[in-house]
Design a protein around this motif. Structure first.
Motif, PDB file in Angstrom:
ATOM      1  N   THR A  25       0.857  -1.185   0.000  1.00  0.00           N
ATOM      2  CA  THR A  25       0.000   0.000   0.000  1.00  0.00           C
ATOM      3  C   THR A  25       0.887   1.226   0.000  1.00  0.00           C
ATOM      4  OG1 THR A  25      -1.716  -1.161   1.240  1.00  0.00           O
ATOM      5  CG2 THR A  25      -1.813   1.233   1.224  1.00  0.00           C
TER       6      THR A  25
ATOM      7  N   TRP B 191       4.203   0.163   1.546  1.00  0.00           N
ATOM      8  CA  TRP B 191       4.193  -0.502   2.843  1.00  0.00           C
ATOM      9  C   TRP B 191       3.617  -1.907   2.734  1.00  0.00           C
ATOM     10  CZ3 TRP B 191       6.498   2.350   6.593  1.00  0.00           C
ATOM     11  CH2 TRP B 191       6.608   3.714   6.358  1.00  0.00           C
TER      12      TRP B 191
ATOM     13  N   GLU C 252       1.318  -4.909   3.732  1.00  0.00           N
ATOM     14  CA  GLU C 252       0.002  -4.919   4.362  1.00  0.00           C
ATOM     15  C   GLU C 252       0.073  -5.433   5.800  1.00  0.00           C
ATOM     16  OE1 GLU C 252      -2.963  -3.836   3.615  1.00  0.00           O
ATOM     17  OE2 GLU C 252      -2.304  -2.975   1.707  1.00  0.00           O
ATOM     18  N   GLU C 253       1.042  -6.310   6.063  1.00  0.00           N
ATOM     19  CA  GLU C 253       1.154  -6.858   7.418  1.00  0.00           C
ATOM     20  C   GLU C 253       1.411  -5.777   8.469  1.00  0.00           C
ATOM     21  OE1 GLU C 253       2.183  -9.947   4.417  1.00  0.00           O
ATOM     22  OE2 GLU C 253       2.778  -7.845   4.770  1.00  0.00           O
TER      23      GLU C 253
END
Length: 624
Positions: free
Chosen positions: A2, A195, A197-198
Motif C-alpha cells: 500500500t 508498505w 500490508e502486514e
C-alpha cells in the motif's frame, strides 16, 4: 503493498494496536492530540485529516498540557490505553519535555510525535532549527532523550516499521513504560513508500503479570513471619497492577497495617480497618509513628522517595528491615531490602496464600494499638474539617471537608502541586481505588486541568474535579478552552490564597521568610509585601468560556459545590480562603523533609532554621 506517506502509514498503524490484560482488551492509542505548525501540518496534519475515522483527533492549546491530558487518560485507563501527541518543530517540540518527564517518572505511557528538521537538509538552517556546530544530526528534539523511555528519529520511511514496533513494546511494558518519542522530520512525514500490508494488521500486546521467584517468595514469607511490627507501604504500583483487592485480602488475613504514598493512596478505602492513611512528610501521625517503630517495612510498588522516607529519617527502629515487592529490580533492591520482583497483584496473592497456610497473623495488641491511633487521627481530621460558622470565609481544610460532603464514591479528584497535596494526603478520606489522583512524582504545576480533561475522556459518566490553587491555575489555564470546545464537563475548584502557599510555608521554616512567594505589590523596601494583586481569576475562567460560581462564605461554598457536581457543563467553583489558625488549620508535618538551609547567615530566622536543620540531619541513617 500500500502506497502511503510515512505520516499516513503511522496513523493507520497506530489505529490497529491493542492491549490485553486479564481478558480486558483495549485500543492502545485512543486518540491523538495536536497543535500544528510547519513541522507537522502537511505530514501528520494531513494524515490525521485523511484518517479521521480511524484516529480521533483533539485540538490542544499548549503542548505540555496535551501531554498532561494524555497522561491523565492513561492513568485512568490503567495504562492499557493512552493518547498520542503531535507538535511542530522548535518551541512546540521543546514544550513536550516537562510532560514527558512527568509521564516517565510516574511510569505512565504516552506517545510523542514531534516534528523535526529536514532529513534531506535542502536548506540549513530552517525556521526554528537549533544549530549545533559540532553535530549536524542534533535538533531540539534531542532534549526529549533523557525523559523518554524510548527515542528514535525516523530519517527514512522504512525505518518506521521497526521503530513503531519498538515504541509499542515499550508503551505496553509494565516495567519500562513512560514517554515514548518518535521524532519525525517534516520531509520524511510527507514522503511516500510502499508498505507491506502486514504492517497495518491488528496487533494485541499482552501486558504481563510476572509471578514471584520461589526462592524470593520463601524469603519474603520468613521475613513476614519473623516480624512483630510489620508495616505495608503501598505505592503507585498497587494501582498500576490493579492489586487493591489483593492488598486488602493480605491486610485482612495478616492484620498488617497499610500506609500509603501519594501515588498509593486509595489502595485501601479510608474506612478499611488496616488503612492508616498517608505516610511520610505529608502523612498522618498514626502512619508515621508506625513507620518509626516498624521492624519490617513491606514496600509494594513504591520508589521510596524522600517524602516517603522523610529524607532517610522515618524508619528509625533498630534492626529495621525492608521487603520490597516491585516489578522493577531497581526499586526492589532499594534500602538494602529483600527483593520480591513480580507483579504486585500476583505476588500479593502468592504471599497471602503462603502466610495463610501457616495461620500467620500479627499480635492482637499491635492491632489494638494502631486501631486506637487511627481513631485519634480521625478526630483530628474532623476538627480540621469542622465548619459550623456558615457566614465566614473558609480555610483550605474546610474547603476539603465541604468537598468531601458533596462527593460520592464515583467522584475523582485531581491535584499535583502547591499546599493542597499535603492537606489531601493527610486529610482526604478516599472512597474508591481511583478517586485520589495525585501526580506527585513530578509534582508539576499546571497538570490538574488538562489531566482532568484526559480522565473525563476515559470515564465520561463520572464527576471529575481539578483542585487548583491560584499559582497552579496561572501556570496553565489554557485547556479550559479545550474543555468548553469539546463539551467535556470537568469541574474546577479554584482556591485563591494569593501566592505560592506551599513554598511560602517552606520558605518560612528554612529561613527564607516567604521571600518572593506571595502575589502582592512591591513595598517601599522592594519586597513583595504590599497589597494583594487585583487579579480576578474567576473572571479569567469565565472569559475562557467556563461557567463560574463564586463562593465567599462556607454557606456559599457548600451550595456552589453541590451545584457544580450536578452540572453537565464545564464549571468552576472559585473561593478565596482564610489563613488557617492552629485549631482549624491542617496538622503540621508529622515527619521531616530535607531542604538544605544556609550554613552561614546574618538574619535570625535563617540562623534558627539552620540549628533545627542540623538537629534533623543528625537523625538520618543509611539502611544497609
Amino acid at each position: 503493498m500500500t502506497r502511503l506517506t510515512v505520516a499516513q502509514a503511522l496513523v493507520r498503524f497506530l489505529a490497529a494496536q491493542y492491549t490485553e490484560r486479564d481478558g480486558e482488551r483495549r485500543r492502545l492509542i485512543g486518540a491523538t492530540w495536536g497543535i500544528f505548525g510547519h513541522g507537522n501540518v502537511a505530514g501528520l496534519g494531513q494524515a490525521l485529516l485523511q484518517h479521521a475515522v480511524e484516529m480521533p483527533f483533539h485540538q490542544g492549546r499548549n503542548e505540555q498540557a496535551m501531554v498532561h491530558a494524555a497522561v491523565g487518560y492513561a492513568r485512568q485507563s490503567n495504562r492499557l490505553s493512552t493518547h498520542a501527541v503531535t507538535t511542530s518543530i522548535g518551541p512546540g517540540a521543546t514544550n513536550l519535555v516537562t510532560g514527558a518527564a512527568l509521564a516517565t517518572i510516574n511510569h505512565l505511557p504516552v506517545l510523542l510525535l514531534p516534528g523535526d528538521i529536514f532529513a534531506t537538509r535542502p536548506a540549513d538552517p530552517v525556521l526554528q532549527q537549533l544549530e549545533v556546530p559540532y553535530a549536524g544530526d542534533i535538533s531540539v528534539n534531542d532534549c526529549l532523550r533523557p525523559v523518554s523511555k524510548y527515542f528514535d528519529r525516523i530519517t527514512r520511511p522504512e525505518a518506521l516499521i521497526p521503530a513503531a514496533l519498538q515504541a509499542m513494546r515499550v508503551l505496553t511494558d509494565p516495567l519500562d513504560t513512560g514517554a515514548v518519542t518518535l521524532a519525525l522530520p517534516q520531509d520524511v512525514q510527507a514522503e511516500a513508500y510502499d508498505w507491506p500490508e502486514e504492517f497495518f494488521a491488528e496487533r494485541t500486546w499482552t501486558v504481563r503479570r510476572p509471578v514471584a521467584d520461589p526462592t524470593e517468595l520463601a524469603a519474603a514469607v520468613r521475613a513476614v513471619r519473623e516480624a512483630r511490627r510489620p508495616l505495608v507501604v503501598a505505592g503507585g504500583g498497587v494501582h498500576h497492577s490493579r492489586a487493591e483487592d489483593a492488598l486488602g485480602e493480605f491486610a485482612e488475613t495478616t492484620g498488617i497495617p497499610v500506609a500509603s504514598t501519594q501515588a498509593g493512596k486509595g489502595s485501601l478505602r479510608h474506612d478499611h480497618p488496616q488503612d492508616m492513611g498517608g505516610l511520610g512528610h505529608t502523612g498522618t501521625a498514626a502512619a508515621d509513628e508506625l513507620a518509626r517503630t516498624a521492624d519490617l517495612v513491606i514496600g509494594v510498588g513504591t520508589r521510596y522517595t524522600d517524602f516517603t522516607t522523610a529524607s532517610g529519617t522515618l524508619f528509625a527502629a533498630d534492626g529495621v528491615r525492608f521487603l520490597n515487592l516491585n516489578i522493577a529490580p531497581y526499586d526492589g533492591h532499594k534500602l538494602a531490602g529483600l527483593p520480591l520482583i513480580a507483579d504486585a497483584r500476583a505476588a500479593l496473592e502468592e504471599l497471602t496464600e503462603a502466610l495463610a497456610l501457616h495461620g500467620h497473623r500479627v499480635d492482637d495488641a499491635y492491632i489494638a494499638e494502631y486501631t486506637e491511633d487511627k481513631q485519634r487521627w480521625e478526630h483530628r481530621v474532623d476538627a480540621c474539617y469542622e465548619a459550623d460558622e456558615p457566614d465566614v470565609r473558609p480555610t483550605q481544610p474546610q474547603v476539603l471537608g465541604l468537598l468531601e460532603e458533596v462527593v460520592r464514591d464515583d467522584d475523582i479528584i485531581i491535584n499535583a502541586a502547591g499546599s493542597l497535596p499535603g492537606d489531601l494526603h493527610k486529610l482526604w478520606r478516599t472512597r474508591s481505588r481511583d478517586q485520589y489522583h495525585l501526580e506527585y512524582g513530578y509534582s508539576c504545576m499546571g497538570y490538574e486541568i488538562p489531566a482532568a480533561i484526559g480522565v473525563k475522556m476515559a470515564v465520561p459518566d463520572r464527576p471529575v474535579w481539578a483542585l487548583v490553587g491560584d499559582g497552579t491555575y496561572l501556570m496553565m489555564p489554557t485547556e479550559i478552552v479545550t474543555a468548553v470546545q469539546e463539551g467535556i464537563a470537568i469541574k474546577i475548584l479554584l482556591v485563591q490564597n494569593h501566592g505560592y502557599a506551599s513554598i511560602g510555608g517552606l520558605s518560612e521554616t528554612v529561613g527564607g521568610e516567604r521571600f518572593g512567594t506571595q502575589y502582592r505589590h512591591q513595598d517601599d523596601d522592594g519586597l513583595y509585601t504590599g497589597r494583594p494583586l487585583p487579579v480576578d481569576l474567576a473572571a479569567n475562567a469565565a472569559s475562557l468560556g467556563m461557567r463560574v460560581l463564586r463562593a465567599k462564605t462556607v454557606r456559599d461554598l457548600r451550595a456552589a459545590l453541590a451545584e457544580a457536581r450536578a452540572a453537565d457543563t464545564a464549571t468552576c467553583v472559585y473561593v478565596e480562603t482564610e489563613t488557617a489558625d492552629t485549631v482549624s488549620g491542617p496538622p503540621p508535618a508529622q515527619a521531616w523533609w530535607d531542604v538544605p538551609v544556609a550554613e552561614t547567615a546574618t538574619r535570625p530566622s535563617a540562623v534558627k532554621a539552620r540549628e533545627e536543620y542540623d538537629r534533623h540531619v543528625s537523625t538520618r541513617r543509611r539502611h544497609l
